[in-house]
Design a protein around this motif. Sequence first.
Motif, mmCIF file in Angstrom:
data_model
loop_
_atom_site.group_PDB
_atom_site.id
_atom_site.type_symbol
_atom_site.label_atom_id
_atom_site.label_comp_id
_atom_site.label_asym_id
_atom_site.label_seq_id
_atom_site.Cartn_x
_atom_site.Cartn_y
_atom_site.Cartn_z
ATOM 1 N N GLN A 170 1.041 -1.123 -0.039
ATOM 2 C CA GLN A 170 -0.137 -0.163 -0.025
ATOM 3 C C GLN A 170 0.915 1.203 0.033
ATOM 4 O OE1 GLN A 170 -2.173 -0.442 3.764
ATOM 5 N NE2 GLN A 170 -3.067 -2.029 2.915
ATOM 6 N N PHE A 171 0.879 2.062 -1.292
ATOM 7 C CA PHE A 171 1.668 3.220 -1.071
ATOM 8 C C PHE A 171 1.089 4.576 -0.504
ATOM 9 C CE2 PHE A 171 3.122 0.560 -4.379
ATOM 10 C CZ PHE A 171 4.420 0.701 -4.751
ATOM 11 N N GLY A 172 1.642 5.320 0.122
ATOM 12 C CA GLY A 172 0.973 6.511 0.812
ATOM 13 C C GLY A 172 2.397 7.289 1.269
ATOM 14 N N PHE A 173 2.028 7.906 2.446
ATOM 15 C CA PHE A 173 2.835 8.906 3.361
ATOM 16 C C PHE A 173 2.731 8.771 4.384
ATOM 17 C CE2 PHE A 173 1.597 10.615 -0.715
ATOM 18 C CZ PHE A 173 2.449 11.439 -1.085
ATOM 19 N N VAL A 174 4.057 9.016 5.266
ATOM 20 C CA VAL A 174 4.223 9.195 6.727
ATOM 21 C C VAL A 174 4.102 10.685 7.012
ATOM 22 C CG1 VAL A 174 5.708 9.052 8.695
ATOM 23 C CG2 VAL A 174 5.565 7.129 6.779
ATOM 24 N N VAL A 175 3.113 10.759 7.821
ATOM 25 C CA VAL A 175 2.836 12.343 8.160
ATOM 26 C C VAL A 175 3.513 12.494 9.433
ATOM 27 C CG1 VAL A 175 1.085 14.092 8.730
ATOM 28 C CG2 VAL A 175 0.848 12.405 6.774
ATOM 29 N N PHE A 176 4.248 13.663 9.706
ATOM 30 C CA PHE A 176 4.643 14.125 10.975
ATOM 31 C C PHE A 176 3.739 15.523 11.623
ATOM 32 C CE2 PHE A 176 7.930 11.875 9.301
ATOM 33 C CZ PHE A 176 8.752 11.144 10.092
ATOM 34 N N GLU A 177 2.879 15.158 12.543
ATOM 35 C CA GLU A 177 2.430 16.369 13.312
ATOM 36 C C GLU A 177 2.877 16.811 14.722
ATOM 37 O OE1 GLU A 177 -1.949 15.405 11.677
ATOM 38 O OE2 GLU A 177 -1.706 14.533 13.710
ATOM 39 N N LYS A 178 2.708 18.096 14.731
ATOM 40 C CA LYS A 178 3.299 18.629 16.067
ATOM 41 C C LYS A 178 1.861 19.338 16.830
ATOM 42 C CE LYS A 178 6.729 21.391 18.384
ATOM 43 N NZ LYS A 178 8.175 21.507 18.214
ATOM 44 N N CYS A 179 1.860 19.208 18.016
ATOM 45 C CA CYS A 179 0.854 20.096 19.029
ATOM 46 C C CYS A 179 1.516 21.173 19.641
ATOM 47 C CB CYS A 179 0.297 19.198 19.973
ATOM 48 S SG CYS A 179 -0.732 20.091 20.907
ATOM 49 N N TYR B 104 -5.783 21.166 13.204
ATOM 50 C CA TYR B 104 -6.993 20.851 13.663
ATOM 51 C C TYR B 104 -6.755 20.482 15.052
ATOM 52 C CZ TYR B 104 -5.042 16.018 13.214
ATOM 53 O OH TYR B 104 -4.339 14.902 13.472
ATOM 54 N N ARG B 105 -8.095 20.563 15.788
ATOM 55 C CA ARG B 105 -8.021 20.608 17.244
ATOM 56 C C ARG B 105 -8.450 18.994 17.505
ATOM 57 N NH1 ARG B 105 -10.189 24.488 21.716
ATOM 58 N NH2 ARG B 105 -9.753 22.949 23.423
ATOM 59 N N PHE C 153 -3.749 20.753 19.561
ATOM 60 C CA PHE C 153 -3.748 21.849 18.291
ATOM 61 C C PHE C 153 -2.752 21.136 17.432
ATOM 62 C CE2 PHE C 153 -5.385 24.503 21.601
ATOM 63 C CZ PHE C 153 -6.658 24.968 21.008
ATOM 64 N N TRP C 154 -3.089 20.179 16.468
ATOM 65 C CA TRP C 154 -2.230 19.450 15.748
ATOM 66 C C TRP C 154 -1.901 20.319 14.335
ATOM 67 C CZ3 TRP C 154 0.666 15.936 17.919
ATOM 68 C CH2 TRP C 154 0.037 15.257 19.134
ATOM 69 N N HIS C 155 -0.867 20.248 13.964
ATOM 70 C CA HIS C 155 -0.450 20.969 12.894
ATOM 71 C C HIS C 155 0.631 20.081 11.970
ATOM 72 C CE1 HIS C 155 0.769 24.395 10.736
ATOM 73 N NE2 HIS C 155 2.098 24.049 10.819
ATOM 74 N N ARG C 156 0.516 19.738 10.687
ATOM 75 C CA ARG C 156 1.035 18.873 9.868
ATOM 76 C C ARG C 156 2.511 19.803 9.555
ATOM 77 N NH1 ARG C 156 -3.013 16.095 5.480
ATOM 78 N NH2 ARG C 156 -3.863 14.643 7.275
#
Length: 185
Positions: A14-23, A45-46, A51-54
Motif C-alpha cells: 500500500q503506497f502512501g505517506f508518513v505524516v509528522f504532526e506537532k501539537c 485541527y483540534r 492543536f495538531w499541525h502537519r
Amino acid sequence: MSECRHEWKMGNIQFGFVVFEKCFQCNGVRTYFTQEGIAILGDEYREGDHFWHRVENAQSFRFELTCSRCGLRENYDDLMGLFFCTGCMSDCKVEFLRQQLEASRAHLILACGFLGENQSKPKQIATAKLEKLAAYFNQRRDPLRARIAIYPFDLEDGFAHCKGEFLHDVGMLSQTPVTSRQSPF
C-alpha cells in the motif's frame, strides 16, 4: 519435523505517506501512515486539548511478507521506515554498532516504528519481525557480498540529535506500483 526454510515475498503493498504532526499546545510529536493524496503541510485541527499541525511528510509504503513455501505471513503496519546511520556522532552507540557490523561484512539498517503522542523515540519493532525482514533482504544476495543487518531504532534521544537518513525506494514518486524497472544505462 523440519522447520521451513522460508522464502519471503513482499505483498499487500500500500503506497502512501508518513505524516509528522506537532501539537503547539504540548509540543508533542506523532506520526502516522496515510494513503490520501499528498498530505498538505500546514493543515491544522483540534483534537481534545491538542492543536495538531502537519509539519512534514515523506513517501512510504506498507507491506507484508509471505513465505511462498509454508504460507506464514508477517505484517509490517507498525514499521514507519528503514533508517541508516551516517556516522554523525563518533560516540553514538549506533555508530559503534555500525562499525562492528561493517568489520564483519554487514550493513546496519535501523527499523523505526511510529511515534505516538508524547514519545521522544519510535515504538520498538519485535526482534522476530526484524529477523524475517533481514532474511527477505538477504535471501537473494550473493553470499560473497555484505549482508544486511536490521536492528531496532532505540536511541535514547530519539531523532533529537541523530542525522541519520531514511531509505527511499526508487519509483516511489507515484502511488501506483512499479511493475518493471528499467536500467538507467
